[in-house]
Write an enzyme that holds these catalytic residues in place. Structure first.
Site, mmCIF file in Angstrom:
data_model
loop_
_atom_site.group_PDB
_atom_site.id
_atom_site.type_symbol
_atom_site.label_atom_id
_atom_site.label_comp_id
_atom_site.label_asym_id
_atom_site.label_seq_id
_atom_site.Cartn_x
_atom_site.Cartn_y
_atom_site.Cartn_z
ATOM 1 N N HIS A 167 0.835 -1.213 0.000
ATOM 2 C CA HIS A 167 0.000 0.000 0.000
ATOM 3 C C HIS A 167 0.861 1.251 0.000
ATOM 4 O O HIS A 167 0.636 2.186 -0.770
ATOM 5 C CB HIS A 167 -0.870 0.048 1.268
ATOM 6 C CG HIS A 167 -1.865 -1.057 1.399
ATOM 7 N ND1 HIS A 167 -2.035 -1.753 2.571
ATOM 8 C CD2 HIS A 167 -2.751 -1.591 0.519
ATOM 9 C CE1 HIS A 167 -3.003 -2.653 2.409
ATOM 10 N NE2 HIS A 167 -3.437 -2.582 1.168
ATOM 11 N N LYS A 207 -17.994 -6.998 8.761
ATOM 12 C CA LYS A 207 -16.756 -7.760 8.920
ATOM 13 C C LYS A 207 -15.971 -7.187 10.081
ATOM 14 O O LYS A 207 -15.657 -5.998 10.103
ATOM 15 C CB LYS A 207 -15.914 -7.657 7.626
ATOM 16 C CG LYS A 207 -15.540 -9.001 7.031
ATOM 17 C CD LYS A 207 -14.951 -8.900 5.651
ATOM 18 C CE LYS A 207 -13.630 -8.155 5.549
ATOM 19 N NZ LYS A 207 -13.161 -8.049 4.156
ATOM 20 N N ARG A 267 -1.409 -6.715 -8.376
ATOM 21 C CA ARG A 267 -0.359 -7.638 -8.002
ATOM 22 C C ARG A 267 -0.309 -8.858 -8.919
ATOM 23 O O ARG A 267 0.695 -9.144 -9.521
ATOM 24 C CB ARG A 267 -0.546 -8.071 -6.548
ATOM 25 C CG ARG A 267 -0.538 -6.852 -5.573
ATOM 26 C CD ARG A 267 -0.762 -7.302 -4.158
ATOM 27 N NE ARG A 267 -1.945 -8.147 -4.124
ATOM 28 C CZ ARG A 267 -2.041 -9.306 -3.467
ATOM 29 N NH1 ARG A 267 -1.020 -9.730 -2.751
ATOM 30 N NH2 ARG A 267 -3.133 -10.023 -3.495
#
Lengths: 153, 153, 153, 153, 153, 153
Positions: free
Chosen positions: D18, D42, D91
């Site tokens: 990040h 969550k 990624r």
């Protein structure tokens, strides 16, 4: 022999992608049974009744398309209703890997079954039921992702 | 230096894919430790005792294969038992992306460790423990997916 | 039984990725034969002699690593030299799909052979021989991509 | 028109990946708002306050980078703060499929928004917040995966 | 309306994978035309006559399967013979990406056409015509990869 | 510092996908140089003059977009014209793997360069120059795949 396909899923709720795949598959099969899976372990957003009602609304004018619900293994349901095909839409290569595993397992369990894939049209590729639920949960408007004219209210 | 590999997993339960990878890897290593991970956060379908029992049954005739259980980071377990290799099977490209991430993290945490991959044979590609559990939950027969002669009862 | 692996490729030229895979595999095998494929149909950038010379230079201090050349099917070469393993590096999921096909074909043609994969380290993932040739053709400096200290001149 | 990008995520916690994406994107935008999503469903590992504190610590010297939190749809937040870009790191190809779906949905919901992707550097490809949390849960040391000098204590 | 599918390819030569896809698709269509593409730019290994002969041999007992050759765009050939379906086999996710592009282009050029995909069985996944040609070129025996009983001599 | 991007390619010919990526990127950069690569080894379908003429026609009304040609390494061209960004469109995950390798090599060769990716819109995903050339070679009409109003004659 009649060509009977099932189109299994949770349809929580039905999307434009689902609608498009089934309508394009209508000429290919004598009957298509949209089979709404009931999974006792996963809480659904819409009740099974609502999910079936949405499907019945959208396919009301398609006499060869029926709506049903089922529990248990998909291949057992196929045997029960005499289906020889499973219809699936393919969106992405991640989809493909997942669908291939399921189809291979189904063919091992029931060699007579054939899974037939159609491609999701590019404009529906990003759409799935979980996107629709997410938009609903956050108070957004999912109308671009569900069949035209369908009201989820 | 002895070549010691661990084959980590939850084996909930052991599949034909697992069995095949380990048996093919036997000539490559001096010892293979099948390491059953205990994850306190995820409820398993079979108890740790049963999972170990299934493994011991299937590999009873393989003197270089041992069964063990572990908690915590896989690389810490490797250090503890003196393993210099992690053995993994590769099935699909989705698998590959996932396994690559784990292997790269493990190598960062413990540069001496090497992850060695064998390919899952095509006929076992679609099989995994979660497929077996799914079949069991729905009352189906998973015998085509678990080692020949293994009884899960 | 001796563990003999071949590491087949065209090595036109050797990259840091190749070098790293072989050096990491040295402890795993009794002998590693780097087998330079001669493809009569594809013109190489470096002559077979130069490609072998680069490899001999880099692995001069590794007694278990030998350099050889071959034509024909890879599995036939394996039989000839008594190799029971094929060593390959995996870089990306595109790689994986390609390598899996080759490995499955090889196993069909010669069931005794096992392909063993190591992961290319992240820093070498983008490197391959064709990148090096491309840089050379355009007059650039490929030294970051080939083994340290190797002169391609 | 000012170029304002949001960098949305849960940052539970911030990783080196990040950090690297945002710092490389600084020259491209007039302002970057790191937008920490609050997901009521969550449970996070770190509290929203801690996650914001880590981000503020790392980007203290970057005047064009701001930290904020939000709930609801990402595109609604973009409208609210006047952002015309969403910044994301890529990624792996699994990542790509996932990010493409989200970006396509966002563009359907808000056609003025453009998602801009930078590549995660190879050395950070295997890192994500869930890896860091996993290491923490097992009592390991995640310092190689989080920004240098950051203390999660 | 009759369900007519074409199965296009170069079939240089026919493989077990091709054979299996067509035979499994027979119950789904009223007619299947195996359409051998003639590409003036790419030299084939087997002559068009031989490729057609192999196909005619293998499908001699399948009255709904015809063999034809064509040049030009596949969709133009579909229009000419009145085909409303293109049949394709899917092997890997690399395949999928490639096939999806072609199918999307075909649907743009001829919206009435539908591409229908079946999965290649796992045991045939690694097989393609180029593997067979490669084995032939190196003097190997490709009999495991071509239809049983077919002689390429 | 001025934000200068190059958009490299062979543009043989320009597609709707290329057009769309550049137009969407216009607000992000101060200048965009569409850099037509001249590859002496690969014969192009359209001459370099025609390819440039098509681009100039389509971007005539975009003052920040320039058209240029180059030979040699892309990063050398970037240095020459002072570009700090390379702009690329991403269509599929196969694309992604390929683009990632190129971008990583470019960053190794020239660490100051940043590759910025935008997503190809779903309706343009299947389009590329080779599809257009294929249609032209077979006497078809590629007008749905090239910019509206562009005549390739």
């Amino acid at each position: 022999m009649q060509k009977i396909a099932i189109f299994p899923g949770s349809f929580d709720p039905l999307t434009r992608g689902h609608e498009n795949i089934v309508k394009r598959a209508v000429p290919l099969f004598d009957r298509i049974i949209i089979a709404v899976g009931q999974n006792s372990e996963k809480k659904s957003y819409f009740s099974i009744e609502k999910r079936i009602f949405f499907l019945e609304t959208i396919f009301a004018d398609y006499p060869s398309v029926e709506i049903d619900k089922y529990t248990g293994l998909t291949v057992e349901y196929c045997k029960k209703v005499g289906a020889n095909y499973i219809l699936r839409g393919l969106r992405t290569s991640a989809d493909f890997e997942f669908e291939r595993s399921i189809a291979q397992v189904n063919k091992k369990l029931y060699p007579e079954i054939e899974t037939v894939f159609l491609l999701t049209l590019p404009e529906y590729t990003a759409i799935n039921s979980s996107v629709v639920r997410d938009i609903l949960r956050h108070g957004g408007d999912p109308s671009l992702f569900i069949p035209e004219g369908l009201s989820l209210g």
